[in-house]
Design a protein around this motif. Structure first.
Motif, short mmCIF file in Angstrom:
data_model
loop_
_atom_site.label_atom_id
_atom_site.label_comp_id
_atom_site.label_asym_id
_atom_site.label_seq_id
_atom_site.Cartn_x
_atom_site.Cartn_y
_atom_site.Cartn_z
N GLU A 155 -15.28 2.13 8.21
CA GLU A 155 -16.07 1.76 9.23
C GLU A 155 -16.07 0.55 10.22
O GLU A 155 -17.13 0.69 11.61
CB GLU A 155 -17.11 1.11 7.98
CG GLU A 155 -18.35 2.76 7.32
CD GLU A 155 -19.44 1.87 6.60
OE1 GLU A 155 -19.47 1.18 6.41
OE2 GLU A 155 -19.94 3.13 5.47
N GLN A 202 -15.07 3.30 3.90
CA GLN A 202 -15.71 1.98 4.14
C GLN A 202 -14.61 0.53 4.84
O GLN A 202 -15.63 0.32 5.53
CB GLN A 202 -15.98 1.55 3.34
CG GLN A 202 -16.98 1.62 2.14
CD GLN A 202 -17.68 0.44 1.09
OE1 GLN A 202 -16.77 -0.13 0.44
NE2 GLN A 202 -18.54 1.56 0.32
N LEU A 203 -13.66 1.29 4.54
CA LEU A 203 -12.35 0.27 5.28
C LEU A 203 -12.39 1.30 6.63
O LEU A 203 -12.16 0.04 7.96
CB LEU A 203 -11.01 0.18 4.82
CG LEU A 203 -11.12 -0.45 3.11
CD1 LEU A 203 -9.37 -0.13 2.82
CD2 LEU A 203 -11.30 -1.27 3.65
N ARG A 228 -3.69 0.70 -8.21
CA ARG A 228 -5.09 1.03 -8.03
C ARG A 228 -4.97 1.76 -7.05
O ARG A 228 -4.62 1.66 -6.01
CB ARG A 228 -5.86 -0.49 -8.44
CG ARG A 228 -7.01 0.47 -8.26
CD ARG A 228 -8.00 -0.92 -7.93
NE ARG A 228 -8.39 -1.54 -6.64
CZ ARG A 228 -8.91 -0.97 -6.03
NH1 ARG A 228 -9.44 0.00 -6.37
NH2 ARG A 228 -8.90 -1.15 -4.14
N THR A 273 0.43 -1.20 0.25
CA THR A 273 -0.32 -0.24 -0.22
C THR A 273 1.02 1.26 0.33
O THR A 273 2.19 1.30 0.92
CB THR A 273 -1.13 -0.20 1.30
OG1 THR A 273 -1.19 -1.37 1.15
CG2 THR A 273 -1.96 1.22 1.40
N GLU A 307 -3.42 0.87 -3.94
CA GLU A 307 -3.35 -0.58 -3.98
C GLU A 307 -1.76 -0.88 -5.31
O GLU A 307 -2.08 -0.59 -5.87
CB GLU A 307 -4.31 -1.23 -3.85
CG GLU A 307 -3.90 -2.51 -3.60
CD GLU A 307 -5.49 -3.44 -3.98
OE1 GLU A 307 -5.96 -2.58 -4.13
OE2 GLU A 307 -4.99 -4.47 -3.21
N ILE A 325 -6.89 3.98 -4.61
CA ILE A 325 -8.41 3.58 -3.76
C ILE A 325 -9.37 4.98 -3.11
O ILE A 325 -8.51 6.07 -2.14
CB ILE A 325 -8.38 2.95 -2.63
CG1 ILE A 325 -7.21 1.68 -2.55
CG2 ILE A 325 -8.94 2.45 -1.48
CD1 ILE A 325 -6.48 1.03 -1.61
N GLU A 326 -9.80 4.83 -3.70
CA GLU A 326 -10.97 6.35 -3.80
C GLU A 326 -11.25 5.80 -2.15
O GLU A 326 -11.53 5.77 -1.59
CB GLU A 326 -12.83 5.98 -4.07
CG GLU A 326 -12.55 5.73 -5.95
CD GLU A 326 -11.41 6.85 -6.43
OE1 GLU A 326 -11.54 7.81 -6.33
OE2 GLU A 326 -10.41 6.37 -7.40
N GLN A 327 -11.73 7.61 -1.89
CA GLN A 327 -11.85 7.90 -0.26
C GLN A 327 -13.88 7.30 -0.21
O GLN A 327 -13.77 7.11 1.38
CB GLN A 327 -12.13 9.28 -0.58
CG GLN A 327 -12.59 10.37 0.97
CD GLN A 327 -11.92 11.58 0.97
OE1 GLN A 327 -11.73 11.96 -0.24
NE2 GLN A 327 -11.99 11.78 2.05
N ASP A 328 -14.05 6.99 -0.64
CA ASP A 328 -15.27 6.49 -0.55
C ASP A 328 -15.26 4.66 -0.13
O ASP A 328 -15.40 4.51 1.01
CB ASP A 328 -16.19 6.26 -1.59
CG ASP A 328 -17.38 8.21 -1.61
OD1 ASP A 328 -17.05 8.62 -1.15
OD2 ASP A 328 -17.39 7.26 -3.05
N GLU A 329 -14.51 4.47 -0.76
CA GLU A 329 -14.01 3.12 -0.41
C GLU A 329 -12.60 3.38 1.28
O GLU A 329 -12.99 1.95 1.93
CB GLU A 329 -12.56 2.59 -1.44
CG GLU A 329 -12.83 0.60 -1.49
CD GLU A 329 -11.75 0.82 -2.71
OE1 GLU A 329 -11.06 -0.74 -2.94
OE2 GLU A 329 -11.97 1.01 -3.13
N THR A 330 -11.83 3.83 1.36
CA THR A 330 -11.57 4.14 2.12
C THR A 330 -12.33 3.76 3.38
O THR A 330 -12.13 3.77 4.81
CB THR A 330 -10.31 5.06 2.46
OG1 THR A 330 -9.74 5.35 0.72
CG2 THR A 330 -9.52 5.63 3.40
#
Lengths: 295, 232
Positions: A103, A100-101, A91, A59, A122, A93-98
């Motif tokens: 959460e 979610q991690l 790749r 990462t 990633e 990692i979009e902020q929304d995905e971050t």
């Protein structure tokens, strides 16, 4: 199987009150042993999964800086990484995905969007490639200020160490359970030998060999152990399923589901047979040793 | 068949209960063993039955010296010896038939052979109708006959009986002694330990007389009229 578990025709060990509760004790021991085995194999599988997942996975973390153009930094870093030989894919990692991690740790909260969260990339390393990660990290830091390559190794090493320690503990518990089971069986057999000493003497005097007498004890105690082990194992499997269900309902990615794997299932299913064999061997040794003291 | 040479026996570290016992029993002989209470008869029978080893001296059974025997050899030797105990030592949860069949079962005989043979023997000792009865439901005399049947089922070369007529009336005792005589006629060496001097005199077989752990051979006329009830 009938011969293996056959009844003690002459000694009538089945009528002994002293051994009536042995299956209950064995059931408790097997319950604990099965949980230990479950934990041992589940951890082993989890460690294996972590290692496999993280070995080829890196990462890149770009520190939050309100004054900097983070999107440009991400694009520059991805371009540099993609151009590096041995990197299969980079790749962002979009902020929304971050979010979610995060959460499972911070919960669903609208205020999360306002946190100074670093940007992540990633990086997948190509198979059989040898990359100098220290050199790549240096190059990346120079090209993109605030970027840092996280190879997960220190975290993984700590997790593996913790996992291995728990595995050793589980193995130690198994050994302890085995020893306690053997000691309980020894006491029960010695009591049986004392209670039936007169019949044993008669059997000897009409020509019975030590093996003939030992077999009756072996068969009886093996049967008790096996029959005690079955409910202990069944209850342990139910407990493991309940635990797995509870872990699953937590939705916490840090706690892996309890997967014992095929080896674990085989080990669990072999447990009643192994305890019966251990009992059989222990009983045989104790009885033959005691009989040798008689004429 | 049986040879004792300067045999002594003690239990643990206690005093010697048998001292310098020497005798020889020829194959096919019939001996009575008698003496006052506490003289050591039961101890001598234990040596004969291979239940105990002597503390000193040589015991030779079937041409083998007992103290040199391996533990593995003992079961085969014991199968050549039939013992009738004073307290019967039957297994209460087994039927008369199963009790008598036990020596054959232990020796590995087939079930079909065992049960026909056992049923015939029980018929012979007068218990043909009680083959399925368990010892607690039998009288003393019946138990004794089951014990005798168990002792002889293997056709032993040596038959030892400890007070076999003690729990029987006189008539049954006599029948039992005739049974022993018949076994003796077919070659079984018989040793009967008894306090019953009348019985000994009636049958006239050689007598081994034990007193204070010492053994002597006595003629019928040298036996006391009766034993004192006080062993001292």
């Amino acid at each position: 199987m009938i011969q293996f578990f056959g009844k003690s025709a002459e000694l009538q060990l089945e009528k002994d009150a002293s051994t009536r509760y042995l299956p209950v004790v064995i059931a408790a021991m097997i319950f604990l042993a099965a949980l230990s085995i479950g934990g041992l194999f589940a951890l082993s599988n989890a460690i294996s999964d972590w290692s496999e997942t993280l070995t080829d996975n890196l990462t890149v973390e770009i520190a939050f800086d309100p004054a900097a153009d983070l999107d440009k930094k991400v694009t520059d870093a991805v371009a540099l990484l993609s151009a590096t030989p041995g990197v299969a894919n980079a790749r962002p990692i979009e902020q929304d995905e971050t979010l979610q991690l995060l959460e499972p740790f911070l919960g669903k909260n609208a205020a999360l969007g306002g946190l100074p969260i670093p940007r992540l990339i990633e990086v997948i390393i190509a198979e059989d490639s040898a990359i100098d990660l220290a050199a790549l990290n240096e190059k990346l830091t120079e090209a993109v200020p605030g970027a840092r390559l996280d190879i997960h190794r220190p975290w993984l090493d700590k997790m593996v160490l913790l996992g291995r320690s728990i595995q050793f503990l589980a193995a130690g518990i198994m050994l302890l359970i085995g020893c306690v089971t053997v000691i309980i069986v020894i006491f029960a057999v010695r009591t049986g030998l004392i209670m039936h000493s007169e019949v044993i003497q008669v059997l000897h005097l009409i020509g019975a060999r030590d093996n003939y007498i030992a077999e009756q004890f072996q068969n009886y105690f093996s049967r008790l152990s096996f029959l005690g082990a079955l409910p202990g194992l069944i209850v342990a499997i139910i407990v493991m399923f309940i635990f797995n269900f509870l872990v699953g309902s937590l939705e916490a990615s840090m706690l892996p589901p309890l997967s014992v794997g095929i080896e674990g299932v085989i080990a669990l299913l072999l447990l009643p047979i192994l305890v019966a064999l251990l009992t059989r061997y222990t009983v045989r040794r104790v009885v033959l040793k005691s009989l040798r003291r008689m004429m | 068949m049986v040879r004792f040479e300067n045999v002594g026996m003690r239990y643990g570290l206690g005093p010697e209960v048998l001292r310098d016992i020497s005798f020889h029993l020829r194959p096919g002989s019939f001996h009575f063993l008698t003496g006052p209470t506490g003289a050591g008869k039961s101890s001598l029978l234990k040596l004969l039955a291979l239940s105990h080893r002597p503390s000193r001296g040589l015991v030779t059974l079937f041409n083998k010296e007992v103290s040199s025997l391996d533990r593995e050899d003992l079961p085969a030797m014991r199968r050549k010896i039939g013992v009738v105990y004073q307290d019967f030592r039957l297994l209460d949860h087994l039927s008369a038939l199963e009790n008598v069949a036990l020596p054959l079962k232990i020796a590995g005989a087939k079930n079909s052979q065992i049960y026909q043979h056992v049923a015939e023997l029980l018929e012979w000792v007068g218990l043909g109708r009680q083959v399925d009865a368990k010892p607690p439901t039998l009288s003393g005399g019946e138990k004794q006959r089951v014990a005798i049947a168990r002792a002889v089922i293997n056709r032993p070369q040596l038959l030892i009986a400890d007070e076999p007529t003690g729990s029987m009336d006189a008539e049954m005792g006599l029948r039992l002694m005739y049974l022993f005589q018949e076994l003796n006629k077919i070659g079984t060496t018989v040793v009967v330990a008894t306090h019953d001097l009348e019985l000994i005199k009636r049958f006239g077989n050689p007598v081994m007389y034990l007193k204070d752990g010492m053994l002597t051979t006595r003629a019928q006329d040298d036996l006391p009229a009766q034993f004192s009830k006080d062993p001292a």
